[in-house]
Design a protein around this motif. Structure first.
Motif, PDB file in Angstrom:
ATOM      1  N   LEU A 116       0.825  -1.212   0.000  1.00  0.00           N
ATOM      2  CA  LEU A 116       0.000   0.000   0.000  1.00  0.00           C
ATOM      3  C   LEU A 116       0.857   1.259   0.000  1.00  0.00           C
ATOM      4  CD1 LEU A 116      -2.826  -1.072   2.484  1.00  0.00           C
ATOM      5  CD2 LEU A 116      -2.877  -1.042  -0.011  1.00  0.00           C
ATOM      6  N   LEU A 117       1.944   1.249   0.765  1.00  0.00           N
ATOM      7  CA  LEU A 117       2.837   2.405   0.765  1.00  0.00           C
ATOM      8  C   LEU A 117       3.486   2.597  -0.602  1.00  0.00           C
ATOM      9  CD1 LEU A 117       4.602   2.021   4.236  1.00  0.00           C
ATOM     10  CD2 LEU A 117       2.904   3.747   3.587  1.00  0.00           C
ATOM     11  N   GLY A 118       3.875   1.488  -1.248  1.00  0.00           N
ATOM     12  CA  GLY A 118       4.481   1.590  -2.566  1.00  0.00           C
ATOM     13  C   GLY A 118       3.508   2.109  -3.611  1.00  0.00           C
ATOM     14  N   ILE A 119       2.249   1.634  -3.561  1.00  0.00           N
ATOM     15  CA  ILE A 119       1.252   2.129  -4.518  1.00  0.00           C
ATOM     16  C   ILE A 119       1.006   3.618  -4.313  1.00  0.00           C
ATOM     17  CG2 ILE A 119      -1.167   1.959  -5.187  1.00  0.00           C
ATOM     18  CD1 ILE A 119      -1.025  -1.028  -4.637  1.00  0.00           C
ATOM     19  N   ALA A 120       0.884   4.030  -3.057  1.00  0.00           N
ATOM     20  CA  ALA A 120       0.659   5.453  -2.777  1.00  0.00           C
ATOM     21  C   ALA A 120       1.848   6.302  -3.223  1.00  0.00           C
ATOM     22  CB  ALA A 120       0.392   5.654  -1.286  1.00  0.00           C
ATOM     23  N   GLY A 121       3.081   5.851  -2.925  1.00  0.00           N
ATOM     24  CA  GLY A 121       4.253   6.612  -3.340  1.00  0.00           C
ATOM     25  C   GLY A 121       4.409   6.676  -4.849  1.00  0.00           C
ATOM     26  N   GLY A 122       4.159   5.561  -5.547  1.00  0.00           N
ATOM     27  CA  GLY A 122       4.258   5.576  -7.005  1.00  0.00           C
ATOM     28  C   GLY A 122       3.223   6.476  -7.646  1.00  0.00           C
ATOM     29  N   ALA A 123       1.979   6.435  -7.127  1.00  0.00           N
ATOM     30  CA  ALA A 123       0.930   7.303  -7.679  1.00  0.00           C
ATOM     31  C   ALA A 123       1.252   8.778  -7.434  1.00  0.00           C
ATOM     32  CB  ALA A 123      -0.420   6.937  -7.069  1.00  0.00           C
ATOM     33  N   MET A 124       1.742   9.097  -6.232  1.00  0.00           N
ATOM     34  CA  MET A 124       2.108  10.485  -5.943  1.00  0.00           C
ATOM     35  C   MET A 124       3.272  10.944  -6.816  1.00  0.00           C
ATOM     36  SD  MET A 124       1.801  10.429  -1.785  1.00  0.00           S
ATOM     37  CE  MET A 124       2.647  12.006  -1.633  1.00  0.00           C
ATOM     38  N   GLY A 125       4.245  10.063  -7.034  1.00  0.00           N
ATOM     39  CA  GLY A 125       5.361  10.432  -7.892  1.00  0.00           C
ATOM     40  C   GLY A 125       4.947  10.661  -9.332  1.00  0.00           C
ATOM     41  N   PHE A 126       4.030   9.830  -9.857  1.00  0.00           N
ATOM     42  CA  PHE A 126       3.571   9.998 -11.229  1.00  0.00           C
ATOM     43  C   PHE A 126       2.770  11.286 -11.392  1.00  0.00           C
ATOM     44  CE2 PHE A 126       0.480   9.461 -14.634  1.00  0.00           C
ATOM     45  CZ  PHE A 126       1.281   9.056 -15.675  1.00  0.00           C
ATOM     46  N   ALA A 127       1.966  11.635 -10.396  1.00  0.00           N
ATOM     47  CA  ALA A 127       1.105  12.809 -10.502  1.00  0.00           C
ATOM     48  C   ALA A 127       1.794  14.100 -10.114  1.00  0.00           C
ATOM     49  CB  ALA A 127      -0.143  12.611  -9.614  1.00  0.00           C
ATOM     50  N   TRP A 128       3.034  14.029  -9.636  1.00  0.00           N
ATOM     51  CA  TRP A 128       3.718  15.253  -9.190  1.00  0.00           C
ATOM     52  C   TRP A 128       3.964  16.183 -10.366  1.00  0.00           C
ATOM     53  CZ3 TRP A 128       8.859  16.817 -10.412  1.00  0.00           C
ATOM     54  CH2 TRP A 128       9.315  17.916  -9.683  1.00  0.00           C
ATOM     55  N   THR A 129       3.784  17.491 -10.124  1.00  0.00           N
ATOM     56  CA  THR A 129       4.005  18.522 -11.137  1.00  0.00           C
ATOM     57  C   THR A 129       5.061  19.479 -10.626  1.00  0.00           C
ATOM     58  OG1 THR A 129       1.714  18.361 -11.882  1.00  0.00           O
ATOM     59  CG2 THR A 129       2.945  20.336 -12.510  1.00  0.00           C
ATOM     60  N   PRO A 130       6.149  19.684 -11.367  1.00  0.00           N
ATOM     61  CA  PRO A 130       7.188  20.604 -10.885  1.00  0.00           C
ATOM     62  C   PRO A 130       6.685  22.026 -10.835  1.00  0.00           C
ATOM     63  CG  PRO A 130       7.636  19.931 -13.135  1.00  0.00           C
ATOM     64  CD  PRO A 130       6.477  19.106 -12.671  1.00  0.00           C
ATOM     65  N   GLN A 131       7.174  22.785  -9.847  1.00  0.00           N
ATOM     66  CA  GLN A 131       6.820  24.186  -9.696  1.00  0.00           C
ATOM     67  C   GLN A 131       7.778  25.041 -10.493  1.00  0.00           C
ATOM     68  OE1 GLN A 131       6.785  25.136  -5.556  1.00  0.00           O
ATOM     69  NE2 GLN A 131       5.012  23.854  -5.097  1.00  0.00           N
TER      70      GLN A 131
END
Length: 318
Positions: A116-131
């Motif tokens: 669950l931690l890996g799925i959450a971290g991977g999804a957050m990393g994919f959706a991250w947008t640089p500022q």
């Protein structure tokens, strides 16, 4: 002096003066930090499960070896998000796939916690947008179309005017590209050796533009076609049966469309889906269409080279 309830509430709601952000805070905000942290924790948890007492584990053997491998891979994915944030698209997808796979090949994905931690971290990393930093030159650069450009003479000079094979290519700031990028088509694009990719800003006549920078030892392009699209002046066309570049080749592309290994057709752009940071030597692309900003190369050789005006487009029928 006594504080009335109104004065106390006013002092509580008054915003505090904030100083300049610290180096740590700036570093953390310019990359998917928390996504990487979740992946590091997930990988550590999955890898540590085989070290638990035998009475707790469901099984060992292949499951234990797989747990160690997936755990190390998730930790590496978290480090990639920290130190190579531009790879977050690919790292996020692979982290989610590894996390889901850990449920079947390890001890239920670290007893569900690591998965669950890996799925959450991977999804957050994919959706991250640089500022984007608030700088005048970069704010102006967001208004024009996100394309890079160079005229055909600049392309030829950059490719043929470089020194002998071996030296590093000149910095992109040495040449200012035009507004509209030339279009390059080839039936087969085959780099030699490993291909390294990154995203960088390249100066153009319309301001800095983001481009995918591909570096390789050499490359060959079959049925090469280059057409300038400046709009205001005469359009030129460069053709070659085969174009061979050598001596530390660097390509600056704003858009790349083609079929990887002739099977998987994708469109790569600097902002939405950049090229993977590393591509193995055996990877090639077919039916390639690219918007090419600049090219630097130590040597250039062509078979059946032709240079002339582009064919005028057919007039529109009202």
């Amino acid at each position: 002096m006594l504080l009335t309830p109104r004065r106390a509430l006013r002092g509580f709601l008054r915003p505090r003066a904030s100083g300049p952000p610290s180096a740590w805070r700036h570093w953390r905000r310019t990359r998917p930090f928390w996504a990487g942290a979740l992946l590091v924790v997930a990988g550590t948890e999955i890898a540590a499960m085989p070290l638990a007492p035998l009475s707790v584990l469901l099984s060992l053997g292949l499951g234990g070896i797989a747990a160690l491998g997936i755990g190390v891979a998730l930790v590496a994915a978290g480090l990639f998000l920290w130190f190579l944030p531009h790879t977050h698209h690919y790292v996020g997808v692979h982290a989610v796939i590894l996390s889901v796979l850990s449920f079947a090949v390890t001890n239920l994905g670290g007893f569900l916690a690591g998965m669950l931690l890996g799925i959450a971290g991977g999804a957050m990393g994919f959706a991250w947008t640089p500022q984007r930093p608030e700088q005048p030159e970069q704010v102006c650069a967001q208004q024009p179309p996100k394309t890079l450009a160079v005229a055909l003479p600049l392309v030829l000079l950059a490719a043929m005017g470089a020194p002998a094979p071996g030296p590093r290519p000149p910095a992109p700031g040495a040449v200012t590209a035009a507004r509209t990028p030339p279009t390059v088509t080839t039936t087969r694009f085959a780099p030699a050796g490993f291909t390294l990719a990154r995203v960088a800003d390249v100066p153009t006549a319309g301001g800095p533009r983001r481009a995918m920078v591909l570096s390789m030892r050499a490359a060959s392009l079959a049925d090469y076609r280059l057409r300038t699209r400046d709009g205001g002046g005469a359009e030129l066309s460069l053709t070659a049966d085969e174009l061979r570049l050598g001596g530390q080749v660097t390509l600056y592309l704003t858009r790349l469309t083609g079929c990887v290994q002739g099977v998987l057709c994708l469109t790569f752009t600097p902002d939405r889906l950049p090229v993977p940071p590393v591509a193995p030597p055996f990877v090639f692309m077919t039916d390639v269409t690219a918007e090419q900003a600049l090219v630097t190369s130590g040597t250039i050789a062509a078979d059946g080279l032709g240079l002339g005006p582009s064919r005028p487009s057919a007039p529109r029928v009202p």
